[in-house]
Structures are given as structure tokens and as C-alpha cells.
Write a protein that holds these residues in place. Structure first.
Motif, PDB file in Angstrom:
ATOM      1  N   LEU A  88       0.852  -1.187   0.000  1.00 59.54           N
ATOM      2  CA  LEU A  88       0.000   0.000   0.000  1.00 59.54           C
ATOM      3  C   LEU A  88       0.886   1.233   0.000  1.00 59.54           C
ATOM      4  O   LEU A  88       2.009   1.223   0.502  1.00 59.54           O
ATOM      5  N   TRP A  89       0.369   2.351  -0.554  1.00 56.39           N
ATOM      6  CA  TRP A  89       1.136   3.597  -0.556  1.00 56.39           C
ATOM      7  C   TRP A  89       1.443   4.043   0.864  1.00 56.39           C
ATOM      8  O   TRP A  89       0.632   3.886   1.768  1.00 56.39           O
ATOM      9  N   ASN A  90       2.614   4.648   1.032  1.00 58.84           N
ATOM     10  CA  ASN A  90       2.941   5.300   2.296  1.00 58.84           C
ATOM     11  C   ASN A  90       3.192   6.779   2.007  1.00 58.84           C
ATOM     12  O   ASN A  90       3.256   7.201   0.838  1.00 58.84           O
ATOM     13  N   GLU A  91       3.318   7.563   3.054  1.00 56.87           N
ATOM     14  CA  GLU A  91       3.465   9.015   2.888  1.00 56.87           C
ATOM     15  C   GLU A  91       4.678   9.383   2.044  1.00 56.87           C
ATOM     16  O   GLU A  91       4.598  10.265   1.189  1.00 56.87           O
ATOM     17  N   LYS A  92       5.799   8.725   2.281  1.00 59.80           N
ATOM     18  CA  LYS A  92       7.020   9.057   1.533  1.00 59.80           C
ATOM     19  C   LYS A  92       6.850   8.790   0.041  1.00 59.80           C
ATOM     20  O   LYS A  92       7.312   9.583  -0.792  1.00 59.80           O
ATOM     21  N   GLN A  93       6.205   7.692  -0.297  1.00 54.44           N
ATOM     22  CA  GLN A  93       5.981   7.398  -1.713  1.00 54.44           C
ATOM     23  C   GLN A  93       5.094   8.464  -2.351  1.00 54.44           C
ATOM     24  O   GLN A  93       5.395   8.957  -3.438  1.00 54.44           O
ATOM     25  N   LEU A  94       4.004   8.822  -1.688  1.00 53.08           N
ATOM     26  CA  LEU A  94       3.089   9.807  -2.253  1.00 53.08           C
ATOM     27  C   LEU A  94       3.754  11.177  -2.369  1.00 53.08           C
ATOM     28  O   LEU A  94       3.571  11.879  -3.380  1.00 53.08           O
ATOM     29  N   HIS A  95       4.546  11.576  -1.383  1.00 51.46           N
ATOM     30  CA  HIS A  95       5.311  12.828  -1.489  1.00 51.46           C
ATOM     31  C   HIS A  95       6.234  12.768  -2.706  1.00 51.46           C
ATOM     32  O   HIS A  95       6.370  13.746  -3.446  1.00 51.46           O
ATOM     33  N   SER A  96       6.855  11.620  -2.915  1.00 54.89           N
ATOM     34  CA  SER A  96       7.764  11.450  -4.046  1.00 54.89           C
ATOM     35  C   SER A  96       7.023  11.569  -5.375  1.00 54.89           C
ATOM     36  O   SER A  96       7.519  12.195  -6.315  1.00 54.89           O
ATOM     37  N   HIS A  97       5.824  11.008  -5.475  1.00 53.01           N
ATOM     38  CA  HIS A  97       5.030  11.113  -6.708  1.00 53.01           C
ATOM     39  C   HIS A  97       4.763  12.582  -7.027  1.00 53.01           C
ATOM     40  O   HIS A  97       4.918  13.010  -8.172  1.00 53.01           O
TER      41      HIS A  97
END
Length: 185
Positions: free
Chosen positions: A31-40
Motif C-alpha cells: 500500500l502507498w505510504n506518505e514518503k511514496q506519495l510525497h515522491s510522486h
């Protein structure tokens, strides 16, 4: 419903959407985590889309740009997406690669996924890219695994003999399979 780019303030709602779309036994680490979504958002905001209805995020889709060679299609999701962080995004890539698409179970079969996919087709054209590409799971294959190979299963879905929630959806969106990739996810 509106489709727009997601931003940092949307991250809690995007994480909640992922949990709703992929409940256990789906692996939590996928599942997405905060760091991944910030990176996107930081690396490729054009490829970070969400569908919003009455102020609620009901769908999302993420993509990155990459150089794809159709003569060498084999890869894994982890390789092409940098384990979901999209650190592999290439501003000068030749293809738009779909990293993920999610639609709330309460809003499925209303055309939201198709509208998100259409937005990615439009982005592909706008950026002057050669193709929209991405991998997909075949989650119902396990029901037929004893009687057919993955390639035979995909062909049965293409022929309308079987229905698979992911592959059938992608076909309805105008996508077509390139090949089966063992160990994609």
C-alpha cells in the motif's frame, strides 16, 4: 466528479483509499505510504491524479515517464517504479507508465477508472509520448491455475471465456496485453 492532480494535503485520504481498495490479505507493505506519495507529487505531479466527488477522493491513478523498449518488455513493478517511489521517472522518457490505479469499492462500475485511464491517454498525447504502458495483476488466475498456464488464462479472458477484475477492466479501457511477465509483482 472531478479529476485533478493530487497534492500533499490529499495524502491521508489517498492512504485511506488504498486501504479501502486493497484490504487484507493484500500485503500492507504494497500500500502507498506518505514518503511514496510525497515522491510522486515531487517527481511527476502531472502523473498524480485523483477522482473527487463531493469533496471525497474516490479514485486515484499514478504514472511516471520511462524509456520503454517493446522488444524487451520483461521487468518487475519494483524495478520500473523504484519500489513505488518513482525515482526511476525520466522527464525525457518515451512512454507513460501506469504505476497504480485505485477506485473505491463503493464507486466501482461507474466509469471512474475509465475516466482516470482516459486522462492518462490524454497526458500521453499531450507529452508527445509513444505509448501508455503498465503492468497488471491477474488476480483470478489462481482459480484456473491447475487447468491452464497464465498465457492460456490471458487468452481465455481476451476470448471472453473468462473474466478477470483487473485484465477485463484494462481491456475495456482499450489496453491490450503485450506479454505475461512472471514475478511482475
Amino acid at each position: 466528479m472531478d479529476i485533478r492532480n493530487y497534492n500533499n494535503k490529499d495524502i491521508p485520504d489517498l492512504i485511506a483509499l488504498q486501504r479501502e481498495c486493497f484490504p487484507p490479505p493484500f500485503p500492507e507493505d504494497l500500500l502507498w505510504n506518505e514518503k511514496q506519495l510525497h515522491s510522486h507529487i515531487e517527481r511527476f505531479p502531472d502523473g498524480a491524479l485523483c477522482a473527487v466527488s463531493e469533496g471525497r477522493i474516490i479514485g486515484s491513478m499514478t504514472a511516471l515517464m520511462t524509456d520503454f523498449d517493446p522488444h524487451h518488455p520483461h521487468h518487475s513493478w519494483d524495478e520500473v517504479t523504484d519500489n513505488g517511489y518513482i525515482g526511476t521517472h525520466q522527464n525525457d522518457g518515451n512512454s507513460l507508465y501506469v504505476v497504480d490505479i485505485s477506485v473505491s469499492p463503493h464507486y466501482r462500475k461507474l466509469g471512474i477508472g475509465k475516466r482516470l485511464m482516459q486522462s492518462m491517454y490524454e497526458l500521453t498525447v499531450f507529452k508527445g509520448l509513444k505509448r501508455l504502458i503498465g503492468g497488471g495483476r491477474i488476480p483470478h488466475y489462481h482459480k484456473s491455475a491447475e487447468e491452464m498456464t497464465p498465457e492460456q488464462y490471458v487468452q481465455a479472458v481476451l476470448d471472453g471465456e473468462k473474466r478477470d477484475p483487473v485484465l477485463s477492466f484494462l481491456l475495456q479501457c482499450g489496453r491490450s496485453p503485450v506479454c505475461v511477465i512472471p514475478g511482475y509483482i
